[in-house]
Design a protein around this motif. Structure first.
Motif, short mmCIF file in Angstrom:
data_model
loop_
_atom_site.label_atom_id
_atom_site.label_comp_id
_atom_site.label_asym_id
_atom_site.label_seq_id
_atom_site.Cartn_x
_atom_site.Cartn_y
_atom_site.Cartn_z
N GLU A 81 0.84 -1.20 0.00
CA GLU A 81 0.00 0.00 0.00
C GLU A 81 0.87 1.25 0.00
OE1 GLU A 81 -3.83 1.89 2.40
OE2 GLU A 81 -2.71 0.25 3.29
N ARG A 82 0.70 2.06 -1.02
CA ARG A 82 1.41 3.33 -1.10
C ARG A 82 0.79 4.30 -0.11
NH1 ARG A 82 0.44 7.46 -5.32
NH2 ARG A 82 2.15 8.96 -5.25
N VAL A 83 1.63 4.96 0.69
CA VAL A 83 1.16 5.92 1.69
C VAL A 83 1.78 7.27 1.35
CG1 VAL A 83 1.06 6.50 4.14
CG2 VAL A 83 1.02 4.09 3.43
N THR A 84 1.03 8.13 0.69
CA THR A 84 1.58 9.42 0.27
C THR A 84 1.61 10.41 1.42
OG1 THR A 84 -0.51 10.45 -0.38
CG2 THR A 84 0.54 9.02 -2.00
N GLY A 85 2.50 11.39 1.30
CA GLY A 85 2.63 12.39 2.35
C GLY A 85 1.35 13.16 2.59
N ILE A 86 0.70 13.61 1.50
CA ILE A 86 -0.51 14.42 1.68
C ILE A 86 -1.67 13.57 2.20
CG2 ILE A 86 -1.25 14.18 -0.74
CD1 ILE A 86 -2.33 17.11 -0.45
N ASP A 87 -1.76 12.31 1.75
CA ASP A 87 -2.83 11.45 2.26
C ASP A 87 -2.61 11.10 3.73
OD1 ASP A 87 -4.42 11.40 -0.03
OD2 ASP A 87 -3.25 9.78 -0.92
N MET A 88 -1.34 10.99 4.15
CA MET A 88 -1.06 10.76 5.55
C MET A 88 -1.48 11.97 6.38
SD MET A 88 0.40 8.30 7.47
CE MET A 88 -0.99 8.47 8.59
N LEU A 89 -1.19 13.17 5.85
CA LEU A 89 -1.62 14.41 6.52
C LEU A 89 -3.14 14.41 6.70
CD1 LEU A 89 -0.58 18.04 5.57
CD2 LEU A 89 -2.97 17.44 5.82
N LEU A 90 -3.86 14.07 5.64
CA LEU A 90 -5.33 14.07 5.72
C LEU A 90 -5.83 12.99 6.68
CD1 LEU A 90 -6.19 14.61 1.94
CD2 LEU A 90 -6.29 16.29 3.78
N ALA A 91 -5.19 11.83 6.65
CA ALA A 91 -5.59 10.76 7.56
C ALA A 91 -5.39 11.18 9.02
CB ALA A 91 -4.79 9.49 7.26
N LEU A 92 -4.28 11.88 9.29
CA LEU A 92 -4.02 12.32 10.66
C LEU A 92 -4.99 13.43 11.08
CD1 LEU A 92 -0.13 12.32 10.92
CD2 LEU A 92 -1.76 10.59 11.68
N CYS A 93 -5.35 14.30 10.14
CA CYS A 93 -6.34 15.33 10.46
C CYS A 93 -7.69 14.71 10.76
CB CYS A 93 -6.46 16.33 9.31
SG CYS A 93 -5.06 17.47 9.20
N GLU A 94 -8.03 13.68 10.00
CA GLU A 94 -9.29 12.97 10.27
C GLU A 94 -9.26 12.34 11.66
OE1 GLU A 94 -11.84 9.57 7.96
OE2 GLU A 94 -9.74 9.11 8.45
N GLN A 95 -8.15 11.67 11.98
CA GLN A 95 -8.03 11.04 13.30
C GLN A 95 -8.02 12.08 14.41
OE1 GLN A 95 -7.95 7.51 14.04
NE2 GLN A 95 -8.85 7.79 12.01
N ALA A 96 -7.35 13.20 14.17
CA ALA A 96 -7.32 14.27 15.18
C ALA A 96 -8.72 14.79 15.45
CB ALA A 96 -6.41 15.40 14.70
N TYR A 124 -12.86 18.91 7.70
CA TYR A 124 -13.01 18.33 9.05
C TYR A 124 -13.46 19.42 10.01
CZ TYR A 124 -9.89 15.10 6.62
OH TYR A 124 -9.33 14.27 5.68
N PRO A 125 -14.75 19.71 10.05
CA PRO A 125 -15.27 20.82 10.87
C PRO A 125 -14.91 20.72 12.35
CG PRO A 125 -16.94 20.04 9.33
CD PRO A 125 -15.82 19.06 9.26
N GLU A 126 -14.70 19.50 12.83
CA GLU A 126 -14.39 19.33 14.26
C GLU A 126 -12.89 19.41 14.56
OE1 GLU A 126 -16.91 19.08 16.44
OE2 GLU A 126 -18.21 19.29 14.68
N LEU A 127 -12.08 19.58 13.53
CA LEU A 127 -10.62 19.58 13.71
C LEU A 127 -10.17 20.82 14.48
CD1 LEU A 127 -7.80 18.38 13.06
CD2 LEU A 127 -7.85 19.69 10.93
N ARG A 128 -9.35 20.61 15.51
CA ARG A 128 -8.76 21.73 16.25
C ARG A 128 -7.41 22.10 15.64
NH1 ARG A 128 -7.18 21.24 21.46
NH2 ARG A 128 -7.25 18.98 21.59
N ILE A 129 -7.35 23.27 15.02
CA ILE A 129 -6.09 23.76 14.45
C ILE A 129 -5.51 24.76 15.44
CG2 ILE A 129 -5.00 24.92 12.51
CD1 ILE A 129 -7.22 23.82 10.72
N PHE A 180 5.43 14.62 14.54
CA PHE A 180 6.01 15.53 13.55
C PHE A 180 5.96 14.86 12.18
CE2 PHE A 180 7.81 16.41 17.63
CZ PHE A 180 8.14 17.75 17.68
N GLN A 181 5.43 15.57 11.18
CA GLN A 181 5.45 15.05 9.82
C GLN A 181 5.93 16.12 8.85
OE1 GLN A 181 1.75 13.70 8.01
NE2 GLN A 181 2.78 13.27 6.07
N GLY A 182 6.94 15.78 8.05
CA GLY A 182 7.37 16.66 6.97
C GLY A 182 6.42 16.45 5.79
N VAL A 183 5.85 17.53 5.28
CA VAL A 183 4.78 17.38 4.29
C VAL A 183 5.07 18.05 2.95
CG1 VAL A 183 2.99 17.01 6.03
CG2 VAL A 183 3.47 19.34 5.24
#
Length: 237
Positions: A81-96, A124-129, A180-183
């Motif tokens: 499974e390819r795990v791209t940087g931007i998709d990992m960012l989105l997956a982490l935002c979803e989990q957050a 992700y309306p519930e995401l805390r930035i 920490f993720q480099g994106v």
């Protein structure tokens, strides 16, 4: 759970396993570092020992490139499974957003991270930035103070590779952050400054072909893939 290609470690976790592991890292107060690995970066590390060391310092080296999947098959590995940087960012935002964790966006040109923030809030309306800071701020003490006051669980660093990875390794112990993720250019994509490949290209791992069609000058980078695969083939034991 890692495979090694020409001396560089690559994690063989799926998206689901990564998401679970990273939330656990946060909950158990462990720091972790995510770096995207592609064939070009591995070849660069053959000529740069400091980069090789840097990449292997990461907690999770995600397989961002179809070439890594091919290399894994050549070596009898299990990365499928390819795990791209931007998709990992989105997956982490979803989990957050699901687990009430906060994120911080650091890097890119002035205004770009703010636009990326707006896009993430739409998704992700519930995401805390917890905060946003562009990559042109030069005062490190100010950067450190701003991030530590925000106390984010996750920080996405968009300074270009390998500068962003060096920045993370140099400063992660001083920052009140767990993940920490480099994106790279992900903020540019989220903000709409750069158009990502259509979903059909993404699904079959041909984003590189779409980028090559749009930006023919990338051919100098793309022809490194055969070189990488030949080196992996020759290095098999």
């Amino acid at each position: 759970m890692k495979e090694k290609f020409l001396g560089v470690d690559v994690s063989n976790f799926t998206y689901d396993q990564l998401k679970e592991n990273i939330i656990t890292d946060i909950d158990e107060n462990r720091k972790s570092f995510i770096v995207a690995i592609n064939p070009e970066k591995i070849l660069q590390a053959q000529r740069d020992e400091s980069l090789l060391y840097l990449l292997n310092q990461a907690t999770y080296q995600i397989p961002d490139g179809v070439g890594i999947l091919i290399a894994s098959r050549l070596n009898g590995g299990t990365i499928r499974e390819r795990v791209t940087g931007i998709d990992m960012l989105l997956a982490l935002c979803e989990q957050a957003s699901l687990h009430d964790k906060s994120v911080f966006l650091y890097g890119a040109k002035p205004g770009v991270a703010d636009e990326a923030k707006d896009r993430l809030r739409e998704m992700y309306p519930e995401l805390r930035i917890a905060g946003v800071l562009d990559g042109y701020v030069k005062d490190y003490e100010y950067i450190k103070e701003t991030i530590n006051e925000a106390k984010p669980d996750i920080i996405f660093v968009a300074l270009g590779s390998p500068r962003q990875e060096h920045w993370i390794v140099d400063h992660m112990d001083e920052l009140d952050v767990k993940v920490f993720q480099g994106v790279g250019g992900s903020f540019d994509v989220l903000s709409g400054k750069v158009k990502r490949a259509p979903g059909a290209f993404q699904k079959v791992g041909l984003e590189w072909l779409y980028r090559l069609i749009k930006e023919p000058w990338r051919i100098k980078r793309q022809i490194k893939l055969p070189t990488f695969l030949v080196k992996v083939w020759k290095s098999r034991k």
